[in-house]
Enzyme design. Sequence first.
Site: not given
Length: 650
Positions: A349, A544, A548
């Site tokens: 990410d 994080d 996600d």
Amino acid sequence: MGHCSCCAHGHGCASEKENGVKRSVFQEYWKVGLSFILLIAGIVMNALDVAFFQKEYVALAWYVIAYLPVGIPVMKEAWEGMKERDYFSEFTLMIVATIGAFYIGEYPEGVAVMLFYTVGELFQEKAVDKAKRNIGALLDVRPEKALVLRDHELIVESPKNVKVGEIIEVKAGGRVPLDGTMESEVAAFNTAALTGESVPRNIRKGEEVLAGMIVTDKVIRIKVTRPFDKSALARILELVQNASERKAPAELFIRKFARVYTPIVIGMAVLIVLLPFVYSLFGTHFVFTFNDWLYRALVFLVISCPCALVVSIPLGYFGGIGAASRLGILFKGGNYLDAITKINTVVFDKTGTLTKGTFEVQECKPVSGIAKEELIRLIASVERNSTHPIAKAIVEYAKQQNVELVSTSDTREFAGFGLEATVDGNTVLVGNSRLLSKFNIAYPAELLKITDTVVVCAIGTNYAGYLLLADTLKDDAKTAIDKLKALKVKNIQILSGDKQSIVTNFAEKLGISKAYGDLLPEGKVRHLEELRQDEANQIAFVGDGMNDAPVLALSHVGIAMGGLGSDAAIETADVVIQTDQPSKVAEAIKVGKLTRRIIWQNIMLAFGVKLLVLILGAGGIATLWEAVFADVGVALLAIMNAVRIQKMIK
């Protein structure tokens, strides 16, 4: 330990505590010590032909007394196992082998087998306890006292007795004992113990404060939101210490293997005695001596005990988990330590993972007639007293540009819009484009097309320009990608909800060819599902741990970055990186590979030595002394090799 009558004298309890430690050490080792002294004394008396010791019943009684301190605990373990229908444990093997040795008159060897087996077990327990204590000391940075506000008075209390909803006070330089929300306006906190981040972090009223943080600048008050044993730090401590419950494939194999292996070994030992006896019945010249073949069978039994494997493999994984936690990498179990060694695809990410998640000024765009320095001075002067992260970024930028700020007056805040202030007699507006619309000030239409954060400025009724702010790469983001490439991880990708152009820009800086922007959480899930369709892809997703969570769950190994305060990170991810550094992903893979290598070394060592001594034992060459080395000696070597992981990873 009884009542301490000397507490009044100020030092009695400390000495009592020392005595308690001495007593516990004595209780732990006296059995081994007594057996060892009696064994050595017996061997010496036998060698010196001491008269009374030459009587058979005296020697037998002597060695039985030497055997019992170490033998009885093992007999108890074997009995407990039998009650649970575990008839073929390592304890059973030891008892059969030692009683057999006594039967054939090899008393010293019978005692030695049980003595050295017990020593091996003690070493194993010490190694495991030390690993657990190291991890506990590393993570458990919670204070032992808390200042609680009760009936308008501050009372010193154990954090365990503080209830949710109570107010606690923490002095400057003090460590926060419990999770809670900030009651004071704002304070700076050192979060290094939790995240490894050395820069102090400002936390404002209503925001979350975690146990383990240190208040750096003032006395603050916190409203407790979680009990002592449910804090984020407590959950992580428990997570790592209980990680041994999640077994790696090698551990599960050894456990199943031992259940099948032990009865086979006992059966083969019986055959070592039985087959020569049957062979002797066919009228050959072969003379069968029961005691000789029983001795060989006992040697075979002692050698074949799978202690080295049963002990060192779980200890190897536990050592790997402990060493990783010292680097700020928390594995939820040996299975994930194993799984991470197979990773060949890493998907990141962007925001908060590869980037800092904090703003920095990228560009200054004044209108013609206004100097850049003047625009920066005006905006930074107005923003100076704001605690907003964007305001702080602008003030920091002015400092870097050596721009001196000027005094402001009549500052007014418009929530969700920005600020109005008087600077040198002029009204200055600083905020977003909606602030200018509110005051009917015209500005260029291009401002609405910019996707990054824009802070606009107007002097009086005239638009003056804007500052462009954007997220920046973490200091070690490039290092993280380079380290992964060095580990032969060739498929590295970025997934982000940000605009494609921004994501592509970051990817080019990092040397990543596959970067996908404009993705909602479900878009990330679809992308990962497509990757998983190719079974050759072993995927680690690094995020994080908040938005996600679905992707972390979908990947082969989910890695949460810096999500210590996030339940989603702890619950969903398989690995938590508490230092917030993406380069730790490569470190985690290295720890996994080193742990795997040491475990395979232990397996090869155990099987190699045992096979050699088994052959020698079956041939009548090896004695019970060699058998003891092959069993306990190899187990100790394997334990020391497993503990070595802690020293190799720094």
